[in-house]
Design a protein around this motif. Structure first.
Motif, PDB file in Angstrom:
ATOM      1  N   GLY A  90     -44.124  23.864 -12.072  1.00 50.72           N
ATOM      2  CA  GLY A  90     -43.936  24.080 -10.405  1.00 50.72           C
ATOM      3  C   GLY A  90     -43.594  22.814  -9.775  1.00 50.72           C
ATOM      4  N   GLU A  91     -43.179  21.910 -10.589  1.00 55.15           N
ATOM      5  CA  GLU A  91     -42.603  20.754  -9.968  1.00 55.15           C
ATOM      6  C   GLU A  91     -41.410  20.929  -9.318  1.00 55.15           C
ATOM      7  OE1 GLU A  91     -41.307  15.892 -11.282  1.00 55.15           O
ATOM      8  OE2 GLU A  91     -41.244  17.579 -12.729  1.00 55.15           O
ATOM      9  N   THR A  92     -40.455  21.845  -9.870  1.00 56.14           N
ATOM     10  CA  THR A  92     -39.324  22.530  -9.358  1.00 56.14           C
ATOM     11  C   THR A  92     -39.188  23.949  -9.204  1.00 56.14           C
ATOM     12  OG1 THR A  92     -38.186  22.310 -11.125  1.00 56.14           O
ATOM     13  CG2 THR A  92     -38.077  20.094  -9.625  1.00 56.14           C
ATOM     14  N   GLU A  93     -38.652  24.329  -8.319  1.00 59.64           N
ATOM     15  CA  GLU A  93     -38.429  25.926  -7.957  1.00 59.64           C
ATOM     16  C   GLU A  93     -37.399  26.448  -8.975  1.00 59.64           C
ATOM     17  OE1 GLU A  93     -37.838  28.860  -4.456  1.00 59.64           O
ATOM     18  OE2 GLU A  93     -38.262  26.864  -3.939  1.00 59.64           O
ATOM     19  N   PHE A  94     -36.349  25.850  -9.199  1.00 54.48           N
ATOM     20  CA  PHE A  94     -35.530  26.306 -10.055  1.00 54.48           C
ATOM     21  C   PHE A  94     -34.553  25.197 -10.854  1.00 54.48           C
ATOM     22  CE2 PHE A  94     -35.063  29.329  -6.593  1.00 54.48           C
ATOM     23  CZ  PHE A  94     -35.214  30.761  -7.111  1.00 54.48           C
ATOM     24  N   SER A 133     -15.439  22.322 -10.077  1.00 54.31           N
ATOM     25  CA  SER A 133     -16.284  21.932  -9.558  1.00 54.31           C
ATOM     26  C   SER A 133     -16.553  23.132  -8.157  1.00 54.31           C
ATOM     27  CB  SER A 133     -16.319  20.574  -8.894  1.00 54.31           C
ATOM     28  OG  SER A 133     -14.919  20.541  -8.109  1.00 54.31           O
ATOM     29  N   GLU A 134     -15.414  23.734  -7.527  1.00 59.25           N
ATOM     30  CA  GLU A 134     -15.455  24.527  -6.535  1.00 59.25           C
ATOM     31  C   GLU A 134     -16.178  26.012  -7.236  1.00 59.25           C
ATOM     32  OE1 GLU A 134     -12.476  26.873  -3.684  1.00 59.25           O
ATOM     33  OE2 GLU A 134     -11.836  24.942  -4.200  1.00 59.25           O
ATOM     34  N   LEU A 135     -15.823  26.267  -8.252  1.00 53.26           N
ATOM     35  CA  LEU A 135     -16.525  27.642  -8.744  1.00 53.26           C
ATOM     36  C   LEU A 135     -17.827  27.432  -9.082  1.00 53.26           C
ATOM     37  CD1 LEU A 135     -16.384  30.557  -9.907  1.00 53.26           C
ATOM     38  CD2 LEU A 135     -15.159  29.757 -11.791  1.00 53.26           C
ATOM     39  N   ALA A 136     -18.036  26.279  -9.555  1.00 48.72           N
ATOM     40  CA  ALA A 136     -19.624  25.913  -9.973  1.00 48.72           C
ATOM     41  C   ALA A 136     -20.398  25.919  -8.925  1.00 48.72           C
ATOM     42  CB  ALA A 136     -19.501  24.601 -10.777  1.00 48.72           C
ATOM     43  N   ALA A 137     -19.937  25.078  -7.627  1.00 46.40           N
ATOM     44  CA  ALA A 137     -20.584  25.209  -6.452  1.00 46.40           C
ATOM     45  C   ALA A 137     -20.862  26.688  -5.825  1.00 46.40           C
ATOM     46  CB  ALA A 137     -20.052  24.283  -5.666  1.00 46.40           C
ATOM     47  N   TRP A 138     -19.815  27.334  -6.065  1.00 44.75           N
ATOM     48  CA  TRP A 138     -20.140  28.645  -5.376  1.00 44.75           C
ATOM     49  C   TRP A 138     -20.802  29.474  -6.190  1.00 44.75           C
ATOM     50  CZ3 TRP A 138     -15.610  32.957  -5.821  1.00 44.75           C
ATOM     51  CH2 TRP A 138     -15.847  33.709  -5.047  1.00 44.75           C
ATOM     52  N   THR A 139     -21.024  29.217  -7.464  1.00 42.27           N
ATOM     53  CA  THR A 139     -21.935  29.997  -8.402  1.00 42.27           C
ATOM     54  C   THR A 139     -23.756  29.337  -8.132  1.00 42.27           C
ATOM     55  OG1 THR A 139     -20.258  30.287 -10.085  1.00 42.27           O
ATOM     56  CG2 THR A 139     -22.406  30.376 -10.773  1.00 42.27           C
ATOM     57  N   PRO A 161     -19.968  33.795  -9.492  1.00 51.65           N
ATOM     58  CA  PRO A 161     -20.959  34.111  -8.663  1.00 51.65           C
ATOM     59  C   PRO A 161     -21.772  35.349  -8.898  1.00 51.65           C
ATOM     60  CG  PRO A 161     -19.048  32.659  -7.512  1.00 51.65           C
ATOM     61  CD  PRO A 161     -18.743  33.256  -8.882  1.00 51.65           C
ATOM     62  N   GLU A 162     -20.867  36.298  -8.967  1.00 52.75           N
ATOM     63  CA  GLU A 162     -21.300  37.710  -9.169  1.00 52.75           C
ATOM     64  C   GLU A 162     -22.358  37.620 -10.338  1.00 52.75           C
ATOM     65  OE1 GLU A 162     -22.239  41.682  -8.512  1.00 52.75           O
ATOM     66  OE2 GLU A 162     -21.305  39.944  -7.359  1.00 52.75           O
ATOM     67  N   MET A 163     -22.435  36.977 -11.470  1.00 47.88           N
ATOM     68  CA  MET A 163     -23.204  36.773 -12.637  1.00 47.88           C
ATOM     69  C   MET A 163     -24.464  36.383 -12.122  1.00 47.88           C
ATOM     70  SD  MET A 163     -20.854  35.385 -15.860  1.00 47.88           S
ATOM     71  CE  MET A 163     -22.116  35.727 -17.023  1.00 47.88           C
ATOM     72  N   ALA A 164     -24.226  35.127 -11.147  1.00 46.34           N
ATOM     73  CA  ALA A 164     -25.618  34.505 -10.701  1.00 46.34           C
ATOM     74  C   ALA A 164     -26.310  35.431  -9.843  1.00 46.34           C
ATOM     75  CB  ALA A 164     -25.166  33.177  -9.930  1.00 46.34           C
ATOM     76  N   ALA A 165     -25.575  36.246  -9.089  1.00 43.47           N
ATOM     77  CA  ALA A 165     -26.405  37.179  -8.027  1.00 43.47           C
ATOM     78  C   ALA A 165     -27.102  37.929  -8.949  1.00 43.47           C
ATOM     79  CB  ALA A 165     -25.198  37.819  -7.355  1.00 43.47           C
ATOM     80  N   THR A 189     -24.614  30.920  -4.796  1.00 37.49           N
ATOM     81  CA  THR A 189     -25.126  32.110  -4.815  1.00 37.49           C
ATOM     82  C   THR A 189     -26.430  32.423  -5.482  1.00 37.49           C
ATOM     83  OG1 THR A 189     -22.597  33.079  -4.933  1.00 37.49           O
ATOM     84  CG2 THR A 189     -24.436  34.489  -5.900  1.00 37.49           C
ATOM     85  N   PHE A 190     -26.613  31.902  -6.666  1.00 39.11           N
ATOM     86  CA  PHE A 190     -27.868  31.743  -7.246  1.00 39.11           C
ATOM     87  C   PHE A 190     -29.004  31.460  -6.498  1.00 39.11           C
ATOM     88  CE2 PHE A 190     -31.131  29.701  -9.942  1.00 39.11           C
ATOM     89  CZ  PHE A 190     -31.292  30.771 -11.004  1.00 39.11           C
ATOM     90  N   LEU A 191     -29.073  30.247  -5.728  1.00 37.18           N
ATOM     91  CA  LEU A 191     -29.979  29.955  -5.053  1.00 37.18           C
ATOM     92  C   LEU A 191     -30.311  30.834  -3.894  1.00 37.18           C
ATOM     93  CD1 LEU A 191     -29.271  25.870  -5.145  1.00 37.18           C
ATOM     94  CD2 LEU A 191     -30.970  27.293  -6.502  1.00 37.18           C
ATOM     95  N   SER A 192     -29.285  31.487  -3.193  1.00 38.83           N
ATOM     96  CA  SER A 192     -29.442  32.327  -2.212  1.00 38.83           C
ATOM     97  C   SER A 192     -29.816  33.788  -2.153  1.00 38.83           C
ATOM     98  CB  SER A 192     -28.423  32.087  -1.202  1.00 38.83           C
ATOM     99  OG  SER A 192     -27.057  32.602  -1.787  1.00 38.83           O
ATOM    100  N   THR A 193     -29.821  33.879  -3.600  1.00 35.96           N
ATOM    101  CA  THR A 193     -30.145  35.606  -3.800  1.00 35.96           C
ATOM    102  C   THR A 193     -31.348  35.649  -4.464  1.00 35.96           C
ATOM    103  OG1 THR A 193     -27.675  35.503  -4.748  1.00 35.96           O
ATOM    104  CG2 THR A 193     -29.468  37.320  -5.573  1.00 35.96           C
TER     105      THR A 193
END
Length: 152
Positions: free
Chosen positions: A56-60, A113-119, A89-93, A122-126
């Motif tokens: 529980g130290e970190t959420e993700f 890096s751009e694709l990684a940031a987008w992914t 991103p779709e995989m992350a969602a 998406t993971f963190l906001s889904t």
């Protein structure tokens, strides 16, 4: 949000980029490595991130290696960790919605890096979905997997 991140030497540059990117809006614990100069063993770094998520130290958690495959295999040895290798991103969602993933794994040699940031965004906001997905995740959780205490 408080997040943990780690990589091996092969994905160090992308890890560094993602950690700095996330620090603009999140608290980030970087479990290493500190440089790409020497070869490291990815299971050691997967363990650190998994332990922080499970305690529980970190959420993700976010893990990176050359392909993401090794980190995924190592992380999924821990009961309660649902690590998903996501290359877009779709995989992350879907990993969050359907599999309730709590660790995102990225392939440092397979994405920029751009694709990684987008992914990551998406993971963190889904949000995870319930219903049949919860039932399936509970079945995954009941499978025999190595516990952190037994893996020392």
């Amino acid at each position: 949000m408080k997040l943990s991140i780690a990589s091996d030497h092969a994905a160090f540059e992308l890890k560094f980029f993602i950690a700095e990117y996330l620090k603009k809006g999140h608290e980030v614990i970087d479990f290493g490595p500190e440089s790409p100069e020497r070869s490291v063993d990815y299971p050691d770094f997967a363990r650190r991130v998994c332990k922080s998520v499970l305690s529980g130290e970190t959420e993700f958690g976010i893990l990176l290696c050359g392909t993401g495959i090794g980190m995924s295999m190592a992380a999924n040895k821990y009961r309660g960790i649902r690590a998903a290798l996501c290359l877009f991103p779709e995989m992350a969602a879907l990993a969050r919605k359907h599999n309730h993933a709590n660790v995102l794994v990225l392939g440092g040699r397979l994405m920029g890096s751009e694709l990684a940031a987008w992914t990551v965004d998406t993971f963190l906001s889904t949000a995870q979905e319930g219903g049949r997905h919860t039932r399936r995740v509970e079945k995954i959780e009941s499978l025999p997997v190595e516990d952190l205490e037994r893996s020392k």
